[in-house]
Design an enzyme around this catalytic site. Sequence first.
Site, PDB file in Angstrom:
ATOM      1  N   TRP A 156      68.920  29.516  93.403  1.00  0.00           N
ATOM      2  CA  TRP A 156      68.190  28.257  93.447  1.00  0.00           C
ATOM      3  C   TRP A 156      66.676  28.431  93.471  1.00  0.00           C
ATOM      4  O   TRP A 156      65.943  27.471  93.265  1.00  0.00           O
ATOM      5  CB  TRP A 156      68.611  27.447  94.670  1.00  0.00           C
ATOM      6  CG  TRP A 156      68.604  28.207  95.967  1.00  0.00           C
ATOM      7  CD1 TRP A 156      69.691  28.729  96.604  1.00  0.00           C
ATOM      8  CD2 TRP A 156      67.473  28.549  96.774  1.00  0.00           C
ATOM      9  NE1 TRP A 156      69.305  29.376  97.763  1.00  0.00           N
ATOM     10  CE2 TRP A 156      67.948  29.276  97.886  1.00  0.00           C
ATOM     11  CE3 TRP A 156      66.101  28.315  96.677  1.00  0.00           C
ATOM     12  CZ2 TRP A 156      67.105  29.773  98.882  1.00  0.00           C
ATOM     13  CZ3 TRP A 156      65.251  28.802  97.661  1.00  0.00           C
ATOM     14  CH2 TRP A 156      65.754  29.522  98.750  1.00  0.00           C
ATOM     15  N   ASN A 157      66.185  29.645  93.753  1.00  0.00           N
ATOM     16  CA  ASN A 157      64.746  29.752  93.995  1.00  0.00           C
ATOM     17  C   ASN A 157      63.895  29.693  92.723  1.00  0.00           C
ATOM     18  O   ASN A 157      62.720  29.340  92.785  1.00  0.00           O
ATOM     19  CB  ASN A 157      64.411  31.006  94.812  1.00  0.00           C
ATOM     20  CG  ASN A 157      64.913  32.284  94.184  1.00  0.00           C
ATOM     21  OD1 ASN A 157      65.751  32.274  93.285  1.00  0.00           O
ATOM     22  ND2 ASN A 157      64.414  33.406  94.655  1.00  0.00           N
ATOM     23  N   PRO A 181      74.750  27.837  87.363  1.00  0.00           N
ATOM     24  CA  PRO A 181      73.526  27.684  88.152  1.00  0.00           C
ATOM     25  C   PRO A 181      73.844  27.366  89.605  1.00  0.00           C
ATOM     26  O   PRO A 181      74.941  26.907  89.924  1.00  0.00           O
ATOM     27  CB  PRO A 181      72.834  26.500  87.461  1.00  0.00           C
ATOM     28  CG  PRO A 181      73.963  25.674  86.927  1.00  0.00           C
ATOM     29  CD  PRO A 181      75.057  26.655  86.555  1.00  0.00           C
ATOM     30  N   GLU A 256      70.609  41.774  90.377  1.00  0.00           N
ATOM     31  CA  GLU A 256      69.272  41.712  90.983  1.00  0.00           C
ATOM     32  C   GLU A 256      69.467  41.079  92.340  1.00  0.00           C
ATOM     33  O   GLU A 256      69.682  39.866  92.451  1.00  0.00           O
ATOM     34  CB  GLU A 256      68.333  40.903  90.075  1.00  0.00           C
ATOM     35  CG  GLU A 256      66.858  41.122  90.378  1.00  0.00           C
ATOM     36  CD  GLU A 256      66.381  40.289  91.550  1.00  0.00           C
ATOM     37  OE1 GLU A 256      66.289  40.868  92.663  1.00  0.00           O
ATOM     38  OE2 GLU A 256      66.135  39.098  91.382  1.00  0.00           O
ATOM     39  N   CYS A 290      62.892  37.150  96.279  1.00  0.00           N
ATOM     40  CA  CYS A 290      63.276  38.507  96.669  1.00  0.00           C
ATOM     41  C   CYS A 290      62.097  39.462  96.565  1.00  0.00           C
ATOM     42  O   CYS A 290      62.108  40.537  97.155  1.00  0.00           O
ATOM     43  CB  CYS A 290      64.442  38.987  95.815  1.00  0.00           C
ATOM     44  SG  CYS A 290      64.145  38.811  94.047  1.00  0.00           S
ATOM     45  N   GLU A 464      66.110  43.673  84.362  1.00  0.00           N
ATOM     46  CA  GLU A 464      65.912  42.470  83.570  1.00  0.00           C
ATOM     47  C   GLU A 464      64.483  42.483  83.046  1.00  0.00           C
ATOM     48  O   GLU A 464      63.571  42.962  83.714  1.00  0.00           O
ATOM     49  CB  GLU A 464      66.166  41.214  84.407  1.00  0.00           C
ATOM     50  CG  GLU A 464      67.603  41.096  84.850  1.00  0.00           C
ATOM     51  CD  GLU A 464      67.899  39.770  85.536  1.00  0.00           C
ATOM     52  OE1 GLU A 464      68.894  39.122  85.160  1.00  0.00           O
ATOM     53  OE2 GLU A 464      67.143  39.388  86.444  1.00  0.00           O
TER      54      GLU A 464
END
Length: 483
Positions: A156-157, A181, A256, A290, A464
């Site tokens: 969600w971030n 999502p 991730e 993160c 990524e």
Amino acid sequence: MTELGHKIDPLHTDLWINGAWQPRDDRFDVVNPATEEVLASVASADIADADAALDAAQAAMDDWAARTPRQRSEVLRRAWELMTARLDHFAHLITLENGKAGADARGEAAYAAEFFRWFAEEAVRADGMITRAPASGARIIVQHKPAGLAVLVTPWNYPAAMGTRKIAPALAAGCGVVIKPASETPLTMLALMPLLEEAGVPPGLVNVLPSKRTGALVDHMLHDPRVRVVSFTGSTGVGRKLLHSAADQVLKPAMELGGNAPLIVFEDADLDVAVEGAMLAKMRNLGEACTAANRFYVHEDVAAEFTRRFAAAMGALTVGDGTDPDVDVGPLVNAETRDKVAAFVADALAKGATLELGGTAPDGKGYFYPPTVLSRVPETADCVHDEIFGPVAAIQTFTTEAEVTRRANDTEYGLVAYVFTEDMKRGMRVCERLDYGMVGLNRGLVSDPAAPFGGTKQSGLGREGGHEGMLEFMETQYISAAW
């Protein structure tokens, strides 16, 4: 439903399967974290929807993978152009469902769009090689092929960027995808689907399944033999569970996961640069990242001055509803996150930390927590060992390079670290000794679509962005030939 004059398109609250909106009676609410009001009711996917999405992705992928790299590249380039032209729209959606302030939301929208441009350029660069085996004399031909269907699970971030960072390389590689999502923030990803259709993405190649039954839905898809890749961004705990599910089908994982980022300020650092970098590293997305600086290690000779300057910068930020252009800091995403941040602060203070700024959530609606600075934080404080995921800086001191390197590495996480020093020889030496996948040297921002994003230890697997990001969705094939 309206929110400050913005109307959520009711169509964009259904499932997106096979290039069409699919309504469902089973739905869940998406809440504005600044007002605690319902923004929209969103369709919740079930197992049958997952099967339909995988069917659609598989059918569309056959043609997509057969297209030339240039043809795939042009579609991705067009997606970048279209999203760039609509950044304000996507930024506003991000603010509404995630809470981040307007400037921060617009930065995310631009960052998200850039993945389409970067991987439009990488789509034509899946380079292989031809060489000759020294012993046998046979030709060794190496090429990269689409790995297969990919299941993408996003947090969600970053409602836009965490999706495009996965969708763009998957499409560049030639794969079809199903994206799940986060339930807190599905609206931005759903709103992206008509844009991809306009850009030329074939129906069925990208499918979006919001759901309140995430675990069962994703586990079912990971056990479908057509799925070959799972890409996940989120907590290390959930990542471990997905890796267990992925093991049953021996899927290719791109993970991730969590972080516990140290930010090191040496005694010779330019404090203006260090404070500016610390503000970026700590307050981007309100610390709900993160990559956010979690543990501040400041040399004892400059700790008092750094803390004073940093607290002044934090105290100058304006807290409020992110739709207000004068607001710097919006709400946290939900009550649970706010309460967890408050608990970290209370624990640190109870164990002897000093409160320099903030520390008290305001009354009223919204999941707000003020920018907070703690100094003299003891090693026993919970926030030193876990992600704060909020606007709280926990400052400790150190005396030697060896000591701070050891303390910075003393965690199961290894995503990102930050180092500030004017001595580049020492800076590079410390960077190489830090067990982290990424290091910001005199910079508080490391994320870049052109760079390989990812961590070591329990911060994840794979990368990524960069060239490596596309290879996560490809398999290497070797052909031994004689001519």
